[in-house]
Design a protein around this motif. Structure first.
Motif, PDB file in Angstrom:
ATOM      1  N   PRO A 141      -7.067   3.881  13.359  1.00  0.00           N
ATOM      2  CA  PRO A 141      -6.563   3.442  12.052  1.00  0.00           C
ATOM      3  C   PRO A 141      -5.070   3.109  12.133  1.00  0.00           C
ATOM      4  O   PRO A 141      -4.267   3.909  12.628  1.00  0.00           O
ATOM      5  CB  PRO A 141      -6.809   4.653  11.147  1.00  0.00           C
ATOM      6  CG  PRO A 141      -7.853   5.467  11.846  1.00  0.00           C
ATOM      7  CD  PRO A 141      -7.621   5.257  13.308  1.00  0.00           C
ATOM      8  N   ILE A 142      -4.706   1.920  11.650  1.00  0.00           N
ATOM      9  CA  ILE A 142      -3.317   1.458  11.702  1.00  0.00           C
ATOM     10  C   ILE A 142      -2.889   1.027  10.306  1.00  0.00           C
ATOM     11  O   ILE A 142      -3.562   0.206   9.674  1.00  0.00           O
ATOM     12  CB  ILE A 142      -3.143   0.296  12.691  1.00  0.00           C
ATOM     13  CG1 ILE A 142      -3.548   0.727  14.110  1.00  0.00           C
ATOM     14  CG2 ILE A 142      -1.700  -0.210  12.682  1.00  0.00           C
ATOM     15  CD1 ILE A 142      -3.467  -0.395  15.132  1.00  0.00           C
ATOM     16  N   ALA A 143      -1.790   1.586   9.840  1.00  0.00           N
ATOM     17  CA  ALA A 143      -1.195   1.166   8.570  1.00  0.00           C
ATOM     18  C   ALA A 143      -0.088   0.169   8.869  1.00  0.00           C
ATOM     19  O   ALA A 143       0.843   0.475   9.625  1.00  0.00           O
ATOM     20  CB  ALA A 143      -0.639   2.368   7.810  1.00  0.00           C
ATOM     21  N   LEU A 144      -0.182  -1.021   8.301  1.00  0.00           N
ATOM     22  CA  LEU A 144       0.808  -2.075   8.488  1.00  0.00           C
ATOM     23  C   LEU A 144       1.631  -2.212   7.213  1.00  0.00           C
ATOM     24  O   LEU A 144       1.081  -2.250   6.106  1.00  0.00           O
ATOM     25  CB  LEU A 144       0.127  -3.407   8.810  1.00  0.00           C
ATOM     26  CG  LEU A 144      -0.720  -3.455  10.087  1.00  0.00           C
ATOM     27  CD1 LEU A 144      -1.425  -4.803  10.197  1.00  0.00           C
ATOM     28  CD2 LEU A 144       0.142  -3.208  11.315  1.00  0.00           C
ATOM     29  N   ILE A 145       2.957  -2.314   7.388  1.00  0.00           N
ATOM     30  CA  ILE A 145       3.873  -2.398   6.253  1.00  0.00           C
ATOM     31  C   ILE A 145       4.861  -3.525   6.503  1.00  0.00           C
ATOM     32  O   ILE A 145       5.434  -3.639   7.596  1.00  0.00           O
ATOM     33  CB  ILE A 145       4.643  -1.069   6.070  1.00  0.00           C
ATOM     34  CG1 ILE A 145       3.669   0.094   5.862  1.00  0.00           C
ATOM     35  CG2 ILE A 145       5.616  -1.170   4.901  1.00  0.00           C
ATOM     36  CD1 ILE A 145       4.326   1.460   5.969  1.00  0.00           C
ATOM     37  N   LEU A 159      -2.861  -2.619   4.678  1.00  0.00           N
ATOM     38  CA  LEU A 159      -1.749  -3.559   4.633  1.00  0.00           C
ATOM     39  C   LEU A 159      -0.998  -3.376   3.324  1.00  0.00           C
ATOM     40  O   LEU A 159      -1.595  -3.416   2.246  1.00  0.00           O
ATOM     41  CB  LEU A 159      -2.263  -4.997   4.746  1.00  0.00           C
ATOM     42  CG  LEU A 159      -1.228  -6.114   4.604  1.00  0.00           C
ATOM     43  CD1 LEU A 159      -0.228  -6.083   5.758  1.00  0.00           C
ATOM     44  CD2 LEU A 159      -1.916  -7.479   4.522  1.00  0.00           C
ATOM     45  N   THR A 160       0.303  -3.143   3.438  1.00  0.00           N
ATOM     46  CA  THR A 160       1.172  -3.034   2.266  1.00  0.00           C
ATOM     47  C   THR A 160       2.284  -4.058   2.396  1.00  0.00           C
ATOM     48  O   THR A 160       2.991  -4.091   3.411  1.00  0.00           O
ATOM     49  CB  THR A 160       1.780  -1.625   2.154  1.00  0.00           C
ATOM     50  OG1 THR A 160       0.728  -0.656   2.062  1.00  0.00           O
ATOM     51  CG2 THR A 160       2.669  -1.524   0.921  1.00  0.00           C
ATOM     52  N   ILE A 161       2.436  -4.919   1.374  1.00  0.00           N
ATOM     53  CA  ILE A 161       3.500  -5.923   1.362  1.00  0.00           C
ATOM     54  C   ILE A 161       4.243  -5.795   0.040  1.00  0.00           C
ATOM     55  O   ILE A 161       3.672  -6.001  -1.027  1.00  0.00           O
ATOM     56  CB  ILE A 161       2.954  -7.355   1.503  1.00  0.00           C
ATOM     57  CG1 ILE A 161       1.974  -7.462   2.683  1.00  0.00           C
ATOM     58  CG2 ILE A 161       4.111  -8.332   1.691  1.00  0.00           C
ATOM     59  CD1 ILE A 161       1.338  -8.829   2.821  1.00  0.00           C
ATOM     60  N   GLY A 162       5.524  -5.443   0.132  1.00  0.00           N
ATOM     61  CA  GLY A 162       6.335  -5.285  -1.064  1.00  0.00           C
ATOM     62  C   GLY A 162       7.355  -6.395  -1.207  1.00  0.00           C
ATOM     63  O   GLY A 162       7.433  -7.312  -0.387  1.00  0.00           O
TER      64      GLY A 162
END
Length: 561
Positions: A269-273, A300-303
């Motif tokens: 599991p990989i969290a991408l930011i 995937l989180t894109i702020g």
């Protein structure tokens, strides 16, 4: 030397940092033990400096964080101390040639072997918990992909998860993926040089935030190699000299810096930011697309963040990912795996099962100074501009490495320049929400083949201020030039999620450079690092029957949310 207990002052700093970053309460205190990790054998053996953070109780898991930015002070606070105070055991290690680690740094070339060696050492320690995860942003994300590369990569029963914030998997793309060298590699080289000689993280970052004028003087000079060497007091890092004099992104010199293998092997599991104003955004989106296509569990989180802000604003997300996939103290979240911020929208944060959401295409056609939904039906003259490398089109309203905060910088001044083409719609009758990658088709020619093209998609608000939404910069391949006949450029712009408000206008800007963000094209065909000559280039964009230039927008369907 015995491990050192956390001081009362550090405990207060840790809690203040946690409070300002909305982290859950601490569960324990911790100790710090400075260790040396042996790498290599015989005469080639070196030692990497590391700090081992151990909670006073039984650890819930082990974290490995590898960094070229030093292992104390501000960096340790956000990358080790906050996790140790919540039960995690952390190995915070300096990359070779940085901090107190021995050896010489050659970015990207030793990280795979060094990472595998650190894991082998870690497994042999009596305190090892039997599994671990990795976290880190920017270059600290790159070293995570290095660890996942090759046949010696840790198996998933050992390496349980990763959190990669704004991290590239391909340093070659960062250096010259557009075909032009990014001046940000010079900025990064100075950062490492200053930290190597002992400057504090805060003083170094402050210097880099205020160095734009000095850097502009450096990159405006030719030849670039001489100017950079003078800037570094004749002590330019050897690897930076190599980057400057190897302008071709397909050069075999860069092969060790490409970690596509990690994207083909990863199963954890990989969290991408990332952020919409992060210059690493295109690589993070490539990681997401490749990993999800293979079935790898990815969030995937894109702020609305810059490169630095994306790393500062996601500590709770990182901790939650570790609690779920390493410590296994929390169940997997029920929310969809993609969370994005739609710029120009209110409310702005949305969750969805995958990226991009369902869209339909809306085509806008170029004609002199305008964008409209009507294709050309009558002959019109082409749009022409001249790029002068002695006075190159400036970088305005675009992302750089050390931007801070939530970036909203206008690109309005570009529209007034004679070396920029501007195509703008009438005021929009209703909101227009764009999610995905816009596609621009240009019928383009130039007076000689050694040219660059920048395309910016922007929103012009009712007061006339223009802000970039998406872009694409490319140095054209001179071998494919068709002379006066030109060529058809199909330019896929970077991913975006933006709501153009009713009454605003959509604008497309076309230019021949973005300097100093990308080192200007000299126009002579010389190596941009060693060349001295400069030649103007006349660019022509046709937009007529039989040569239709256009932009295709991926417009979100009303039912997607």
């Amino acid at each position: 030397m015995a491990p050192v207990k956390r001081s009362t002052l550090n405990a207060l700093v840790d809690r203040l940092f946690a409070w300002t970053n909305a982290l859950p309460p601490e569960s324990t205190s911790y100790t710090i033990d400075h260790v040396k990790i042996p790498i290599g054998l015989g005469d080639a053996r070196i030692h990497l400096a590391a700090d081992l953070y151990q909670p006073t109780g039984s650890p819930v898991g082990t974290l490995l964080v590898r960094t070229p930015y030093g292992i104390s002070g501000t960096f340790a606070l956000g990358n080790a101390r906050i996790f140790a105070a919540r039960g995690y055991q952390v190995v915070l290690s300096s990359c070779r040639g940085t901090g107190e680690s021995e050896g010489s740094l050659d970015p990207g070339r030793d990280e795979t072997a060094d990472g595998h060696a650190i894991v082998s050492w870690m497994r042999a320690q009596p305190w090892y918990t039997g599994s671990f995860a990795t976290v880190g942003g920017s270059y600290c994300g790159f070293v995570q992909y290095a660890l996942l590369t090759g046949d010696d990569a840790p198996p998933p029963q050992d390496m349980k998860a990763a959190v990669v914030a704004t991290g590239p998997h391909d340093l070659a793309k960062f250096v010259s993926g557009t075909g032009a060298m990014s001046s940000q590699i010079i900025v990064w080289a100075e950062l490492l040089t200053r930290m190597r000689r002992g400057d504090s993280t805060l003083s170094t970052i402050f210097h880099l935030l205020t160095q734009a004028a000095k850097l502009r003087t450096v990159v405006d000079a030719a030849p670039l190699t001489d100017s950079v060497n003078k800037y570094f007091d004749n002590q330019t890092p050897p690897w930076l000299r190599q980057f400057i004099t190897h302008p071709d992104p397909t050069d075999p010199y860069y092969n060790p810096l490409r970690l596509d293998d990690a994207l083909q092997r990863a199963t954890i599991p990989i969290a991408l930011i990332t952020g919409w104003h992060d210059l690493m955004l295109p690589q993070v989106m490539e990681q997401y697309t490749t990993l999800t296509a293979r079935g790898c569990p990815v969030s995937l989180t894109i702020g609305p963040w810059t490169h630095l802000a994306a790393q500062r604003n996601t500590f709770p997300l990182t901790l939650a990912w570790l609690d779920t996939h390493l410590a296994q103290t929390k169940p997997a979240p029920s929310n969809p795996p993609v969370r994005i911020y739609i710029t120009g929208s209110n409310p702005s944060w949305v969750t969805l099962p995958t990226w991009p959401p369902p869209t339909t295409q809306q085509t806008l056609f170029l004609s002199p100074h305008t964008l409209s939904s009507s294709p050309p039906t009558t002959p019109v003259p082409p749009s022409i501009f001249t790029f002068n490398p002695k006075s190159p089109t400036p970088s305005v309203g675009v992302a750089t490495l050390f931007d801070s905060g939530v970036r909203r910088t206008p690109d309005t001044s570009l529209a007034a320049r004679a070396d920029v083409l501007t195509f703008t719609t009438a005021p929009l009758p209703s909101d227009l929400e764009v999610c995905g990658q816009p596609l621009v088709t240009l019928y383009h020619s130039s007076s000689h083949p050694f040219v660059d093209v920048l395309v910016l998609l922007s929103e012009v608000n009712p007061s006339g201020a223009s802000y970039s939404v998406s872009e694409r910069f490319v140095r054209l391949d001179a071998s494919s030039s068709r002379g006066e006949e030109g060529r058809i450029l199909e330019l896929v712009l970077h991913d975006c999620a933006h709501r153009f408000r009713r009454g605003s206008r959509v604008r497309l800007l076309v230019a021949g450079g973005s300097h100093p963000r990308y080192i200007r094209n000299l126009g002579t065909g010389e190596n941009p690092g060693t060349g001295r000559g400069m030649r103007e280039a006349v660019h022509t964009v046709r937009h007529e029957v039989g040569a239709v230039s256009k932009v295709v927008l991926p417009v979100c369907l009303r039912s997607w949310r």
